[in-house]
Write an enzyme that holds these catalytic residues in place. Sequence first.
Site, PDB file in Angstrom:
ATOM      1  N   HIS B   6    -105.758  42.607-160.602  1.00  0.00           N
ATOM      2  CA  HIS B   6    -107.155  42.426-160.927  1.00  0.00           C
ATOM      3  C   HIS B   6    -107.856  41.532-161.686  1.00  0.00           C
ATOM      4  O   HIS B   6    -109.116  41.608-162.551  1.00  0.00           O
ATOM      5  CB  HIS B   6    -108.249  44.152-160.939  1.00  0.00           C
ATOM      6  CG  HIS B   6    -109.603  44.106-161.035  1.00  0.00           C
ATOM      7  ND1 HIS B   6    -109.938  45.597-161.357  1.00  0.00           N
ATOM      8  CD2 HIS B   6    -110.532  43.708-160.791  1.00  0.00           C
ATOM      9  CE1 HIS B   6    -111.141  45.220-161.251  1.00  0.00           C
ATOM     10  NE2 HIS B   6    -111.021  44.325-160.843  1.00  0.00           N
ATOM     11  N   HIS B   8    -111.175  38.177-160.548  1.00  0.00           N
ATOM     12  CA  HIS B   8    -111.962  37.832-160.063  1.00  0.00           C
ATOM     13  C   HIS B   8    -112.677  36.638-159.902  1.00  0.00           C
ATOM     14  O   HIS B   8    -112.518  35.854-161.387  1.00  0.00           O
ATOM     15  CB  HIS B   8    -113.141  38.560-159.810  1.00  0.00           C
ATOM     16  CG  HIS B   8    -113.664  39.946-159.760  1.00  0.00           C
ATOM     17  ND1 HIS B   8    -113.659  40.566-157.921  1.00  0.00           N
ATOM     18  CD2 HIS B   8    -113.791  41.183-160.792  1.00  0.00           C
ATOM     19  CE1 HIS B   8    -112.930  41.353-158.840  1.00  0.00           C
ATOM     20  NE2 HIS B   8    -113.643  42.059-159.214  1.00  0.00           N
ATOM     21  N   ALA B  70    -116.643  40.111-157.279  1.00  0.00           N
ATOM     22  CA  ALA B  70    -117.111  41.760-157.127  1.00  0.00           C
ATOM     23  C   ALA B  70    -118.727  41.926-156.897  1.00  0.00           C
ATOM     24  O   ALA B  70    -119.085  42.536-155.641  1.00  0.00           O
ATOM     25  CB  ALA B  70    -116.264  42.679-157.841  1.00  0.00           C
ATOM     26  N   TYR B 192    -119.817  50.217-161.553  1.00  0.00           N
ATOM     27  CA  TYR B 192    -118.252  50.318-161.497  1.00  0.00           C
ATOM     28  C   TYR B 192    -117.869  51.073-161.778  1.00  0.00           C
ATOM     29  O   TYR B 192    -116.975  52.105-161.101  1.00  0.00           O
ATOM     30  CB  TYR B 192    -117.716  49.014-162.429  1.00  0.00           C
ATOM     31  CG  TYR B 192    -118.011  47.339-161.843  1.00  0.00           C
ATOM     32  CD1 TYR B 192    -119.484  47.367-161.205  1.00  0.00           C
ATOM     33  CD2 TYR B 192    -117.230  46.473-162.513  1.00  0.00           C
ATOM     34  CE1 TYR B 192    -119.318  46.323-161.159  1.00  0.00           C
ATOM     35  CE2 TYR B 192    -117.094  45.815-161.815  1.00  0.00           C
ATOM     36  CZ  TYR B 192    -118.457  44.929-161.396  1.00  0.00           C
ATOM     37  OH  TYR B 192    -118.375  43.843-160.874  1.00  0.00           O
ATOM     38  N   HIS B 221    -110.310  49.381-163.207  1.00  0.00           N
ATOM     39  CA  HIS B 221    -111.175  50.211-164.468  1.00  0.00           C
ATOM     40  C   HIS B 221    -109.747  51.993-165.068  1.00  0.00           C
ATOM     41  O   HIS B 221    -111.220  52.183-165.431  1.00  0.00           O
ATOM     42  CB  HIS B 221    -112.268  50.283-164.034  1.00  0.00           C
ATOM     43  CG  HIS B 221    -113.206  48.903-163.421  1.00  0.00           C
ATOM     44  ND1 HIS B 221    -113.984  49.424-161.790  1.00  0.00           N
ATOM     45  CD2 HIS B 221    -113.906  47.538-163.736  1.00  0.00           C
ATOM     46  CE1 HIS B 221    -114.494  48.052-162.121  1.00  0.00           C
ATOM     47  NE2 HIS B 221    -114.112  47.426-162.299  1.00  0.00           N
ATOM     48  N   GLU B 281    -108.927  42.029-165.685  1.00  0.00           N
ATOM     49  CA  GLU B 281    -110.522  41.706-165.003  1.00  0.00           C
ATOM     50  C   GLU B 281    -111.339  40.402-165.437  1.00  0.00           C
ATOM     51  O   GLU B 281    -112.314  40.342-165.857  1.00  0.00           O
ATOM     52  CB  GLU B 281    -111.655  43.132-164.946  1.00  0.00           C
ATOM     53  CG  GLU B 281    -112.421  42.975-164.489  1.00  0.00           C
ATOM     54  CD  GLU B 281    -113.557  44.395-164.939  1.00  0.00           C
ATOM     55  OE1 GLU B 281    -113.072  44.889-165.828  1.00  0.00           O
ATOM     56  OE2 GLU B 281    -114.238  45.100-164.715  1.00  0.00           O
TER      57      GLU B 281
END
Lengths: 336, 336
Positions: B6, B8, B70, B192, B221, B281
């Site tokens: 994950h 971005h 995202a 989120y 998450h 993330e």
Amino acid sequence: MIIDCHGHYTTEPRGLLDYRKRQTAAFAEGRALAPDFTAGDDEIREAIEKNQLRIQRERGVDVTLFSPRAGGMAHHVGDETTSRDWTRACNDAIHRVCTLFPRNFVGVCQLPQSPGVSPASCVPELVRCVEELGFVPSNLNPDPSDGYWTGPPITDRHWYPLYEKLVELDVPAMVHVSTSCNPNFHHTGAHYINGDTTAFMQLITADLFRDFPALRLIIPHGGGAVPYHWGRYRGLAQDMKRPPLTELLKNVYFDTCVYHQPGIDLLLKVIPAANVLFASEIVGAVKGIDPETGHNFDDTKRYVENAAALDAEQRARIFSGNAFRVYPRLKTRVTR
Amino acid sequence: MIIDCHGHYTTEPRGLLDYRKRQTAAFAEGRALAPDFTAGDDEIREAIEKNQLRIQRERGVDVTLFSPRAGGMAHHVGDETTSRDWTRACNDAIHRVCTLFPRNFVGVCQLPQSPGVSPASCVPELVRCVEELGFVPSNLNPDPSDGYWTGPPITDRHWYPLYEKLVELDVPAMVHVSTSCNPNFHHTGAHYINGDTTAFMQLITADLFRDFPALRLIIPHGGGAVPYHWGRYRGLAQDMKRPPLTELLKNVYFDTCVYHQPGIDLLLKVIPAANVLFASEIVGAVKGIDPETGHNFDDTKRYVENAAALDAEQRARIFSGNAFRVYPRLKTRVTR
């Protein structure tokens, strides 16, 4: 002494539910229907004794702070008058229980919120519940649209007239959503928990407690997702140059409505004992027995008793000491 | 081997962001603007090397499954064509990174969702990304209205054409919301996490995996609020006569984007190691250093390494073994 700060009247008298049906039917025809329900003391007594009071006794809880069914508040229904009438009826029903069982229940009121209407409209009912009925006092629905979140955040000035009165009366509010009309959000499984998470994040991004340093808010259901993501919230606050979360903990409290031991252990590890209030949300969201433990999921007293992180003094604070501090009017209703 | 599932692209080339500005301006004038951006290899390389790749190296991560920002998906903007053009541009930018750094990044695509439009419209871009660009593959926004939740739940038949193609291609989807236009929901702090919680609860109440037994969904998450309230979810499923949550765990995975040790400890205590995928993330929601540890909040590898609940074999599964199982196409992109 053990005080459960989060119980709902989910065994209401038939007359109250019947009034609601007649009221919404009248609204559909363009009429209001003022509070109008009857319920015998015996009916009220029996339902309470078989449910809430039985569970209180089985678990050794002394007092429950008792409010109307959260999903039943349904502030989106009808208009301001509908909500005012329904709220008055629900709070009167709570008062009946508290009068019949003065040692076991203390009232927490529903507010007559309505989408798009200033929360100033809630002040008279708040005052009535605190000053006339002895409530300690109120739930506050951060989303009166019930699942569409069309109103402003709880940090917006829109809400300030209500906060002014809460502070003046020296009473706190539990930030608790109602039902969800949005098919995306299961009401007890998503909307409740999301409401808690959403409210806390709103508090991080605003200066509500600078304007109301004496305001106290309780975030139920163990604070939604917040303690589990405490690092995320600490980090977001830091990245946004907001005060550390310890500042918020001067005004914000979490309850213990978390239905398994690892969740309660986490809560008590990351949130100071001074900010946690014992609660179990009975008879509430989850009614069954956990096959892994043989006890009810919502028997949160066991989890708090078993939490290794607590010493005896901290446990006593969570079970009742904090409640007397957060709800000062409890002192006049409950003898320690 | 360590795979972060994950990450971005939050350091996009200026040309891409400039295209988005021109595109939305054109839409306001009633025109569409086909994907049209330039970015030099050096510009892309420099931003990646200074950010994502630097962090990967510092932390000892080998590969990141890399998707467009995202919050930038913003499916509510414009119309179906706007979303299709913007999505194609974003996925092309991801492909540039994966081509420049084939050992470090594998693509995960954005889908050209648009409120009210059938997800069947996403199939051509999904196929392009998987078959032409080698992605593994996609994020799926459960709320294309970006904070108003006006569409149907992810369990609705509305979504089935997309699930059919995901299964046919044998690729999973990460259920990841985008930005929030709703002032109630802070996007990384509330929307989120709420999106994750909401999606999981939708899965509890429906039979999606009876219809798609081979579909695999990742809830990012750390599963939102779900592991913290695992007792509530187990109890709700039981009260509703739904299958036990262990059934859902045949198809649902959680990532490790939880930014403190107690949160990761809880996740790994209640969710089987077979259902947890390593993720951090980056460069993402929380950028700072935790003053309590001296390390970045989002350095989740430390938390997983320190989690006492795991043995070496379980840790290896979380770091990479599970990823090869959940994303089978990884095998063609990454050598163990």
